[in-house]
Design a protein around this motif. Structure first.
Motif, mmCIF file in Angstrom:
data_model
loop_
_atom_site.group_PDB
_atom_site.id
_atom_site.type_symbol
_atom_site.label_atom_id
_atom_site.label_comp_id
_atom_site.label_asym_id
_atom_site.label_seq_id
_atom_site.Cartn_x
_atom_site.Cartn_y
_atom_site.Cartn_z
ATOM 1 N N ARG A 78 -4.299 12.561 -4.237
ATOM 2 C CA ARG A 78 -3.583 13.389 -3.265
ATOM 3 C C ARG A 78 -4.520 13.562 -2.186
ATOM 4 N NH1 ARG A 78 0.983 15.220 -5.440
ATOM 5 N NH2 ARG A 78 1.314 15.387 -7.501
ATOM 6 N N PHE A 79 -5.833 13.701 -2.393
ATOM 7 C CA PHE A 79 -6.547 14.173 -1.171
ATOM 8 C C PHE A 79 -7.495 13.049 -0.548
ATOM 9 C CE2 PHE A 79 -5.495 17.950 -3.464
ATOM 10 C CZ PHE A 79 -4.828 18.662 -2.601
ATOM 11 N N ALA A 80 -7.257 11.585 -0.941
ATOM 12 C CA ALA A 80 -7.908 10.636 -0.519
ATOM 13 C C ALA A 80 -7.486 10.599 1.131
ATOM 14 C CB ALA A 80 -7.547 9.286 -1.078
ATOM 15 N N ALA A 81 -8.659 10.209 1.784
ATOM 16 C CA ALA A 81 -8.445 10.108 3.274
ATOM 17 C C ALA A 81 -9.229 8.893 3.929
ATOM 18 C CB ALA A 81 -8.585 11.275 4.105
ATOM 19 N N GLY A 82 -8.809 8.304 5.173
ATOM 20 C CA GLY A 82 -9.745 7.319 5.518
ATOM 21 C C GLY A 82 -9.838 6.052 4.675
ATOM 22 N N HIS A 83 -10.949 5.407 4.994
ATOM 23 C CA HIS A 83 -11.254 4.213 4.158
ATOM 24 C C HIS A 83 -11.735 4.871 2.701
ATOM 25 C CE1 HIS A 83 -14.460 0.714 3.232
ATOM 26 N NE2 HIS A 83 -13.244 0.579 2.588
ATOM 27 N N THR A 84 -10.957 4.400 1.746
ATOM 28 C CA THR A 84 -11.042 5.097 0.586
ATOM 29 C C THR A 84 -11.440 3.723 -0.581
ATOM 30 O OG1 THR A 84 -9.195 6.361 0.739
ATOM 31 C CG2 THR A 84 -9.816 5.862 -1.527
ATOM 32 N N ALA A 99 -3.218 4.505 -1.408
ATOM 33 C CA ALA A 99 -2.717 3.861 -0.279
ATOM 34 C C ALA A 99 -1.284 4.423 0.490
ATOM 35 C CB ALA A 99 -2.396 2.311 -0.712
ATOM 36 N N LEU A 100 -0.774 5.051 -0.510
ATOM 37 C CA LEU A 100 0.767 5.553 0.090
ATOM 38 C C LEU A 100 0.413 6.827 0.918
ATOM 39 C CD1 LEU A 100 2.898 5.677 -3.206
ATOM 40 C CD2 LEU A 100 3.236 4.516 -0.897
ATOM 41 N N THR A 105 -6.475 5.018 5.467
ATOM 42 C CA THR A 105 -6.386 3.837 6.441
ATOM 43 C C THR A 105 -6.512 2.515 5.953
ATOM 44 O OG1 THR A 105 -8.715 4.187 6.961
ATOM 45 C CG2 THR A 105 -7.199 5.366 8.557
ATOM 46 N N ARG A 106 -7.354 2.685 4.687
ATOM 47 C CA ARG A 106 -7.876 1.392 3.862
ATOM 48 C C ARG A 106 -8.046 1.734 2.583
ATOM 49 N NH1 ARG A 106 -13.061 -1.897 5.972
ATOM 50 N NH2 ARG A 106 -13.119 -3.559 4.235
ATOM 51 N N THR A 122 -0.011 -10.073 -11.789
ATOM 52 C CA THR A 122 1.175 -10.152 -12.593
ATOM 53 C C THR A 122 2.158 -9.224 -12.670
ATOM 54 O OG1 THR A 122 -0.323 -11.725 -14.052
ATOM 55 C CG2 THR A 122 1.995 -11.115 -14.684
ATOM 56 N N MET A 123 1.713 -8.038 -12.643
ATOM 57 C CA MET A 123 2.896 -6.780 -12.617
ATOM 58 C C MET A 123 3.095 -6.770 -11.030
ATOM 59 S SD MET A 123 3.224 -6.185 -15.524
ATOM 60 C CE MET A 123 2.831 -7.650 -16.516
ATOM 61 N N ASP A 124 2.530 -7.375 -10.111
ATOM 62 C CA ASP A 124 2.856 -7.196 -8.653
ATOM 63 C C ASP A 124 2.565 -5.535 -8.402
ATOM 64 O OD1 ASP A 124 3.123 -7.760 -6.051
ATOM 65 O OD2 ASP A 124 5.094 -7.898 -6.440
ATOM 66 N N VAL A 125 1.769 -4.931 -8.791
ATOM 67 C CA VAL A 125 1.673 -3.565 -8.679
ATOM 68 C C VAL A 125 1.443 -3.053 -7.211
ATOM 69 C CG1 VAL A 125 -0.005 -1.443 -9.045
ATOM 70 C CG2 VAL A 125 0.460 -3.065 -10.827
ATOM 71 N N PHE A 126 0.914 -3.845 -6.329
ATOM 72 C CA PHE A 126 0.583 -3.367 -5.086
ATOM 73 C C PHE A 126 1.994 -3.884 -4.269
ATOM 74 C CE2 PHE A 126 -3.764 -3.362 -6.524
ATOM 75 C CZ PHE A 126 -4.036 -1.951 -6.641
ATOM 76 N N GLY A 127 2.726 -4.820 -4.739
ATOM 77 C CA GLY A 127 3.650 -5.345 -4.116
ATOM 78 C C GLY A 127 5.011 -4.520 -4.327
ATOM 79 N N GLN A 128 4.872 -3.473 -5.093
ATOM 80 C CA GLN A 128 5.964 -2.387 -5.472
ATOM 81 C C GLN A 128 6.007 -1.439 -4.445
ATOM 82 O OE1 GLN A 128 6.403 -1.276 -9.675
ATOM 83 N NE2 GLN A 128 5.222 -3.067 -10.282
ATOM 84 N N LEU A 129 4.758 -1.428 -3.692
ATOM 85 C CA LEU A 129 4.652 -0.445 -2.592
ATOM 86 C C LEU A 129 5.444 -0.730 -1.295
ATOM 87 C CD1 LEU A 129 0.915 0.279 -2.834
ATOM 88 C CD2 LEU A 129 2.482 1.754 -3.590
ATOM 89 N N PRO A 130 5.677 0.065 -0.450
ATOM 90 C CA PRO A 130 6.190 -0.182 0.760
ATOM 91 C C PRO A 130 5.260 -1.027 1.566
ATOM 92 C CG PRO A 130 6.356 2.145 0.656
ATOM 93 C CD PRO A 130 5.713 1.627 -0.744
ATOM 94 N N PRO A 131 5.648 -2.007 2.528
ATOM 95 C CA PRO A 131 4.867 -3.206 2.889
ATOM 96 C C PRO A 131 3.356 -2.484 3.739
ATOM 97 C CG PRO A 131 7.073 -3.697 3.436
ATOM 98 C CD PRO A 131 6.998 -2.211 2.822
ATOM 99 N N GLU A 132 3.800 -1.266 4.497
ATOM 100 C CA GLU A 132 2.573 -0.708 5.192
ATOM 101 C C GLU A 132 1.632 -0.113 4.290
ATOM 102 O OE1 GLU A 132 6.016 2.385 5.078
ATOM 103 O OE2 GLU A 132 5.631 0.367 5.145
ATOM 104 N N ALA A 133 1.917 0.316 3.118
ATOM 105 C CA ALA A 133 1.049 0.761 2.195
ATOM 106 C C ALA A 133 0.179 -0.343 1.494
ATOM 107 C CB ALA A 133 1.529 1.801 1.027
#
Length: 254
Positions: A78-84, A99-100, A105-106, A122-133
């Motif tokens: 919840r409190f990540a920011a910037g390049h994580t 990423a959400l 930023t990264r 295989t689970m396409d975990v990050f593909g389940q996010l909005p494209p910008e995330a």
């Protein structure tokens, strides 16, 4: 009279998983179970996914989408920011939630085991996010204790261990922080370290004690500045999970 358990709910993103089996890792789904959170009481959990590691005849749950796992990482998410920089991919959900955040930023994820990277792909975990995330996320195969990013990290999130706390945890986090140059840190189980140090010094878990202990730990930890009731959360998590007989060898608190 019959007690009614609350159904676990969170506003954090939970990826969709399905059963999968590799050479040493396996994803299993449990339709329903009861388990306590990190700082919460027991709740009913549905459609819970777990990542299981098989080492010969021995199998153990390495990560799962239980309330305990989610609550024990959510402050960092919840409190990540910037390049994580996220050390340890696991089931990908912590990196996905970082990423959400619009403040992030990264996201650079460092994972040692190629099979863990494969199951997330295989689970396409990050593909389940909005494209910008999803576009923020880069996964690197590498050693969390040796990785140096191409640009300094603003936030370090570390979860490479099993079980929840261990004797050399703090030194490993310090090493990761030195390598990444992170200005803010959240690591899995940091509340156990803080609670144990308070116990060792017979200090109450209040804001002053937590500030003193964190200063002695020598890390810019995410927690009290971001969460008003952080000492109370530490106390509740310790009551649920900290063994009374655990003391890290050789640590000093001033």
């Amino acid at each position: 009279m019959t007690a009614t358990l609350a159904l676990y709910q969170t506003d954090l993103f939970r990826p969709t998983y399905r059963p999968w089996k590799g050479e040493r890792w396996e994803l299993l789904l449990a339709p329903m179970l009861i388990c306590k959170g990190y700082w919460s009481e027991a709740m009913l959990v549905t459609d819970m996914a777990g990542l299981i590691r098989h080492d010969g005849p021995t199998s153990r749950t390495w990560m799962s989408m239980t309330p305990m796992e989610i609550e024990s990482q959510e402050i960092g998410c919840r409190f990540a920011a910037g390049h994580t920089v996220v050390m340890g991919l696991g089931m990908g959900w912590a990196a996905a939630n970082a990423a959400l955040r619009p403040e992030v930023t990264r996201v650079t994820v460092v994972e040692l085991d190629p099979e863990v990277i494969a199951v997330n792909a295989t689970m396409d975990v990050f593909g389940q996010l909005p494209p910008e995330a999803a576009a923020k996320v880069t996964v690197i195969q590498g050693n969390a204790l040796a990785h140096r990013p191409d640009e300094p990290a603003d936030t370090l999130m570390a979860d490479i261990w099993q079980p929840l706390y261990g004797d050399d945890r703090l030194e490993q986090v310090r090493r990761m922080r030195d390598n990444t140059g992170a200005t803010r840190v959240y690591y899995w189980g940091q509340e156990m370290d803080i609670a144990q140090r308070a116990r060792h010094l017979s200090l109450p878990l209040d804001a002053a004690s937590v500030a003193r202990i964190m200063a002695d730990m020598g890390l810019p930890l995410i927690g009290p500045a971001e969460v008003a009731n952080y000492p109370n959360l530490i106390e509740r998590a310790a009551r649920n999970w900290l063994r009374p007989d655990w003391t890290p060898p050789g640590y000093a608190v001033g």
